[in-house]
Design a protein around this motif. Structure first.
Motif, PDB file in Angstrom:
ATOM      1  N   ILE A 469       0.898  -1.102  -0.011  1.00  0.00           N
ATOM      2  CA  ILE A 469       0.252   0.307   0.311  1.00  0.00           C
ATOM      3  C   ILE A 469       0.405   1.587  -0.219  1.00  0.00           C
ATOM      4  O   ILE A 469       0.044   1.789  -0.814  1.00  0.00           O
ATOM      5  N   LEU A 470       2.188   0.814   0.761  1.00  0.00           N
ATOM      6  CA  LEU A 470       2.826   2.724   1.251  1.00  0.00           C
ATOM      7  C   LEU A 470       3.464   2.725  -0.957  1.00  0.00           C
ATOM      8  O   LEU A 470       3.598   4.120  -1.020  1.00  0.00           O
ATOM      9  N   GLN A 471       3.683   1.194  -0.844  1.00  0.00           N
ATOM     10  CA  GLN A 471       4.529   1.476  -2.411  1.00  0.00           C
ATOM     11  C   GLN A 471       3.456   2.727  -3.304  1.00  0.00           C
ATOM     12  O   GLN A 471       3.579   2.466  -4.905  1.00  0.00           O
ATOM     13  N   SER A 472       1.906   1.826  -3.524  1.00  0.00           N
ATOM     14  CA  SER A 472       1.026   2.389  -4.176  1.00  0.00           C
ATOM     15  C   SER A 472       1.050   4.172  -3.878  1.00  0.00           C
ATOM     16  O   SER A 472       0.727   4.547  -5.148  1.00  0.00           O
ATOM     17  N   LEU A 473       1.341   4.416  -3.126  1.00  0.00           N
ATOM     18  CA  LEU A 473       0.893   5.906  -2.778  1.00  0.00           C
ATOM     19  C   LEU A 473       2.123   6.727  -3.509  1.00  0.00           C
ATOM     20  O   LEU A 473       3.195   6.583  -3.896  1.00  0.00           O
ATOM     21  N   SER A 474       1.256   8.296  -4.397  1.00  0.00           N
ATOM     22  CA  SER A 474       1.804   9.038  -4.797  1.00  0.00           C
ATOM     23  C   SER A 474       3.322   9.151  -3.908  1.00  0.00           C
ATOM     24  O   SER A 474       3.397   9.582  -2.653  1.00  0.00           O
ATOM     25  N   VAL A 475       4.195  10.029  -4.700  1.00  0.00           N
ATOM     26  CA  VAL A 475       5.607  10.403  -4.092  1.00  0.00           C
ATOM     27  C   VAL A 475       5.086  11.798  -3.911  1.00  0.00           C
ATOM     28  O   VAL A 475       5.820  12.111  -5.181  1.00  0.00           O
ATOM     29  N   GLY A 476       5.269  12.581  -2.941  1.00  0.00           N
ATOM     30  CA  GLY A 476       5.400  13.931  -3.904  1.00  0.00           C
ATOM     31  C   GLY A 476       6.936  14.439  -4.318  1.00  0.00           C
ATOM     32  O   GLY A 476       7.775  14.174  -3.860  1.00  0.00           O
ATOM     33  N   GLY A 477       6.583  15.162  -5.210  1.00  0.00           N
ATOM     34  CA  GLY A 477       7.340  15.624  -6.085  1.00  0.00           C
ATOM     35  C   GLY A 477       8.202  14.851  -7.177  1.00  0.00           C
ATOM     36  O   GLY A 477       8.835  15.172  -8.112  1.00  0.00           O
ATOM     37  N   VAL A 478       7.586  13.473  -7.032  1.00  0.00           N
ATOM     38  CA  VAL A 478       8.014  12.037  -7.506  1.00  0.00           C
ATOM     39  C   VAL A 478       7.406  11.535  -9.279  1.00  0.00           C
ATOM     40  O   VAL A 478       7.323  11.979 -10.366  1.00  0.00           O
ATOM     41  N   ASP A 479       6.306  11.272  -8.500  1.00  0.00           N
ATOM     42  CA  ASP A 479       4.908  10.347  -9.678  1.00  0.00           C
ATOM     43  C   ASP A 479       4.154  10.740  -9.601  1.00  0.00           C
ATOM     44  O   ASP A 479       3.533  11.642  -7.908  1.00  0.00           O
ATOM     45  N   GLY A 480       2.882  10.633 -10.384  1.00  0.00           N
ATOM     46  CA  GLY A 480       1.214  10.335  -9.816  1.00  0.00           C
ATOM     47  C   GLY A 480       0.550  11.754  -9.406  1.00  0.00           C
ATOM     48  O   GLY A 480       1.315  12.811 -10.218  1.00  0.00           O
ATOM     49  N   THR A 481      -0.378  11.759  -8.800  1.00  0.00           N
ATOM     50  CA  THR A 481      -1.155  12.841  -8.528  1.00  0.00           C
ATOM     51  C   THR A 481      -0.003  13.840  -7.777  1.00  0.00           C
ATOM     52  O   THR A 481      -0.372  15.483  -7.877  1.00  0.00           O
ATOM     53  N   THR A 482       1.118  13.550  -6.754  1.00  0.00           N
ATOM     54  CA  THR A 482       1.890  15.081  -6.063  1.00  0.00           C
ATOM     55  C   THR A 482       3.259  15.493  -6.782  1.00  0.00           C
ATOM     56  O   THR A 482       3.574  15.652  -6.521  1.00  0.00           O
ATOM     57  N   ARG A 483       3.427  14.021  -8.357  1.00  0.00           N
ATOM     58  CA  ARG A 483       4.589  14.465  -8.737  1.00  0.00           C
ATOM     59  C   ARG A 483       5.169  16.131  -8.778  1.00  0.00           C
ATOM     60  O   ARG A 483       6.148  16.726  -8.884  1.00  0.00           O
ATOM     61  N   ASN A 484       3.677  16.872  -9.433  1.00  0.00           N
ATOM     62  CA  ASN A 484       4.453  18.637  -9.561  1.00  0.00           C
ATOM     63  C   ASN A 484       3.880  19.578  -7.681  1.00  0.00           C
ATOM     64  O   ASN A 484       4.445  20.299  -7.645  1.00  0.00           O
ATOM     65  N   ARG A 485       3.205  18.955  -6.969  1.00  0.00           N
ATOM     66  CA  ARG A 485       2.121  19.710  -5.584  1.00  0.00           C
ATOM     67  C   ARG A 485       3.939  19.806  -4.636  1.00  0.00           C
ATOM     68  O   ARG A 485       3.597  21.048  -4.261  1.00  0.00           O
ATOM     69  N   PHE A 486       4.810  18.857  -4.598  1.00  0.00           N
ATOM     70  CA  PHE A 486       5.432  18.933  -3.838  1.00  0.00           C
ATOM     71  C   PHE A 486       7.044  19.696  -4.193  1.00  0.00           C
ATOM     72  O   PHE A 486       7.557  19.785  -3.135  1.00  0.00           O
ATOM     73  N   LYS A 487       7.247  19.659  -5.297  1.00  0.00           N
ATOM     74  CA  LYS A 487       8.025  20.527  -5.776  1.00  0.00           C
ATOM     75  C   LYS A 487       9.096  21.163  -5.461  1.00  0.00           C
ATOM     76  O   LYS A 487       8.102  22.915  -5.075  1.00  0.00           O
ATOM     77  N   GLY A 488      10.402  21.240  -4.383  1.00  0.00           N
ATOM     78  CA  GLY A 488      10.800  22.469  -4.535  1.00  0.00           C
ATOM     79  C   GLY A 488      10.461  23.051  -2.899  1.00  0.00           C
ATOM     80  O   GLY A 488      10.396  23.856  -2.550  1.00  0.00           O
ATOM     81  N   THR A 489       9.742  22.131  -2.305  1.00  0.00           N
ATOM     82  CA  THR A 489       9.304  21.825  -1.016  1.00  0.00           C
ATOM     83  C   THR A 489      10.597  21.048   0.295  1.00  0.00           C
ATOM     84  O   THR A 489      11.201  20.481  -0.411  1.00  0.00           O
TER      85      THR A 489
END
Length: 643
Positions: A469-489
């Protein structure tokens, strides 16, 4: 003492000064086989019950919740070695939630330590709220607990064994169990498997069995109804979705391209992808010299054939229009495409495709398996669901799990029944969540921030399903729906989260941290008005950055790091493959068939839309140099179930 504590908090807020390191921090290794890319769809849709307007009851509730709610931030004891950094995190969270964009919205928040369950901060965490696509975490957990990571969807082609001269005397039967990944290229692979077995002729038809493999109960399919099927969007009301029959190809979609004819007055050129002679095209569209294009496309069932009716006008100077339409009879569509793949492979099929159950066999006998397609393992499919937030995958996986456990046809009711059973086993009280489906579509699901964060912590500690389950979650700034949301933080590459977006609602829940210092959190927001979604998402990211600063300061000590969102970036959340259309401004060749490209045409079309939406914006002016912050150890899932 109370006044003194107030002064301490106020002084702490002044210390939280701007200037976050804008470069992406390293040290978070990509998990194996990460799924990249997504299918874009609008982040918000019209409200179901009120056509985009809140009901009077909801409006009153929103007005009631525009006042900041009292939070719960337990004060660390005087001897706690982490006291100062805890107080700084609590002060930052309070500032973001009570004094920013979130102050006029209904917000449910809970932040706990993943290892111990210690509460750091909460606000309205016992209020039932809409989880949107956070619901997918419950659905994927349910499927994984009951089916296991190695379970696969199957699609079978059965029939009598071929004679020595390569003839199958009678029909061949195509049957599945709900695979959402099944594509035209997979049909080609089944046809090629028959070629390798020496099959040259099928003296019968390709028959689609509308029942799930291993079940006698069939799902009703739309057989040429006058009512156009409703697509699966995030605001689609329950009971209005197109039937999820167990046999679907290419998401159940067909591409129809309409281009201007050779000269004004001529009929427009109409082509389909996939293409098959059994598709009946009624072309009433004409080419106009000076006129705006206005074309309608409708699909229906005509006997044993799929009929495409095209009407309207196409401007002569126009490049054309590509329509993406859901086929009304999924099983018949699959049989027609299977027949086309067989003929393309050089196998002659005598009769037209049709739909019928596989005939019963004598006791102790089964119809021989001629060819088999299996999907990727469930553990891989979960990443498509949670990283890219695919609605159709989520629903089909949960329905398949329900059918495997309870038998019969895959239905949403069976999936939700199983979800209640599994999530209850994991310790969530029945009153803390209200499940209605597996994807988060509509506005009927409910969960509390307390329950969502507790579930994530439980999964973090559970070696049976936690790693998957953890590996299925989006990684912030890397992939999925948070790939842009956390960039630069500071949280980039150190947060695994599930997003959720519906009209007026935004949810973010997950785990953030490094090594053993990991926090579980849930931030559920309702009552978003106008174009404030980006600001709300920025505030949610700011909260996660405040949590990450708490973790970071364990080794680095207090640092003047800005915890709020810096800048903005395109953030995408898919609703799955859906109907639509796109104007083509320059003439081009029709999209290739499965035989011409290894990529499925529907996926290629959606990928093009996704790439256009994710195209980088013009570069901004160079920012002032900022201090380089050394990355702490990466947050990893420990091996062998050791947490």
């Amino acid at each position: 003492m109370k006044r003194a504590r107030t002064l301490v908090v106020a002084a702490t807020l002044l210390v939280v000064a701007p200037s976050i390191a804008s470069g992406t921090l390293k040290g978070f290794p990509n998990p194996p086989a990460m799924v990249r890319g997504e299918q874009s769809s609008p982040a918000s849709h019209a409200s179901i019950a009120s056509g985009g307007r809140s009901s009077s009851k909801d409006s009153a509730s929103d007005r009631h919740h525009q006042r900041p709610s009292a939070d719960n931030a337990p004060e660390p004891p005087a001897g706690d070695r982490d006291r100062d950094r805890i107080v700084r995190m609590q002060a930052a969270l309070r500032e973001i939630i009570q004094n920013g964009i979130l102050r006029r919205m209904r917000v449910g928040v809970r932040v706990i330590e993943a290892k111990t369950g210690r509460l750091f901060y909460s606000a309205r965490d016992a209020t039932l709220m809409d989880p949107a696509s956070n619901q997918k975490v419950l659905a994927t957990t349910t499927a994984l607990m009951r089916l296991g990571a190695d379970w696969r969807f199957r699609t079978e082609l059965t029939g009598l064994k071929p004679t020595p001269d390569g003839t199958i005397v009678g029909d061949v039967y195509l049957r599945g169990n709900g695979d959402p990944t099944f594509r035209s290229g997979d049909l080609d692979a089944l046809a090629n498997a028959l070629v390798r077995r020496g099959v040259r002729t099928i003296a019968g038809a390709v028959v689609a069995d509308p029942r799930r493999i291993g079940a006698d109960e069939a799902i009703a399919d739309a057989e040429g109804s006058d009512e156009e099927p409703v697509d699966a969007t995030e605001d689609t009301p329950p009971g209005k979705l197109s039937p999820r029959v167990p046999l679907v190809v290419n998401h159940g979609l067909m591409l129809i391209r309409v281009r201007p004819g050779a000269e004004p007055g001529a009929h427009a050129e109409v082509s389909t992808t996939p293409a098959d002679p059994s598709f009946v095209i009624h072309n009433g569209a004409v080419t106009k010299a000076k006129s705006r294009s206005r074309v309608t496309v409708r699909l229906s069932v005509n006997g044993s054939r799929i009929q495409i009716d095209v009407a309207g006008r196409v401007a002569a100077q126009h490049g054309g229009i590509v329509f993406r339409r859901r086929v009304p009879h999924q099983a018949l569509y699959a049989a027609s495409l299977m027949r086309a793949s067989l003929q393309s492979a050089g196998i002659t099929v005598r009769d037209d495709a049709r739909v019928a159950p596989t005939p019963p066999q004598k006791a102790g006998h089964v119809l021989p398996l001629l060819a088999l397609h299996e999907s990727a393992p469930l553990g891989i499919l979960l990443r498509k669901i949670n990283k890219d937030s695919d609605n159709d995958y989520a629903e089909r996986v949960l329905e398949a799990a329900g059918a495997e456990v309870y038998g019969g046809a895959p239905t949403g009711d069976k999936g939700v029944r199983l979800l209640r059973e599994v999530i209850g086993e994991l310790g969530l009280p029945p009153g803390s969540y209200v499940p209605k489906n597996g994807s988060g579509l509509g506005h009927a699901n409910r969960i509390t921030a307390d329950a969502m964060s507790t579930l994530l912590r439980t999964l973090y500690l559970d070696p049976r399903v936690g790693p998957e389950i953890l590996q299925s979650l989006s990684v912030g700034g890397v992939d999925g729906t948070t790939r842009n949301r956390f960039k630069g933080t500071i949280a980039a590459e150190r947060v695994r989260a599930k997003t959720g977006t519906l009209h007026g609602k935004s949810c973010l829940s997950g785990l953030v941290g490094d090594g053993s210092d990991v926090l579980a959190f849930s931030i559920l927001v309702e009552g978003i008005r106008g174009r404030r979604l980006a600001e709300v998402r920025g505030a949610q990211v700011g909260c996660v950055n405040a949590m990450m600063r708490y973790v970071f300061e364990a080794s680095e000590g207090p640092r003047p790091i800005e915890v709020t969102r810096a800048g903005s970036a395109v953030d995408l959340e898919t609703g799955g493959a859906s109907e639509g259309e796109e104007e083509v401004t320059t003439p081009a060749l029709p999209l290739g068939t499965a035989a011409q490209s290894h990529e499925d045409p529907i996926d290629a079309y959606l990928r093009k839309q996704r790439d256009n939406a994710a195209a980088p914006a013009a570069p901004a002016a160079p920012a002032a140099p900022v201090p380089v912050v050394p990355p702490p150890p990466a947050f990893r899932i420990p091996p062998h179930g050791i947490w």
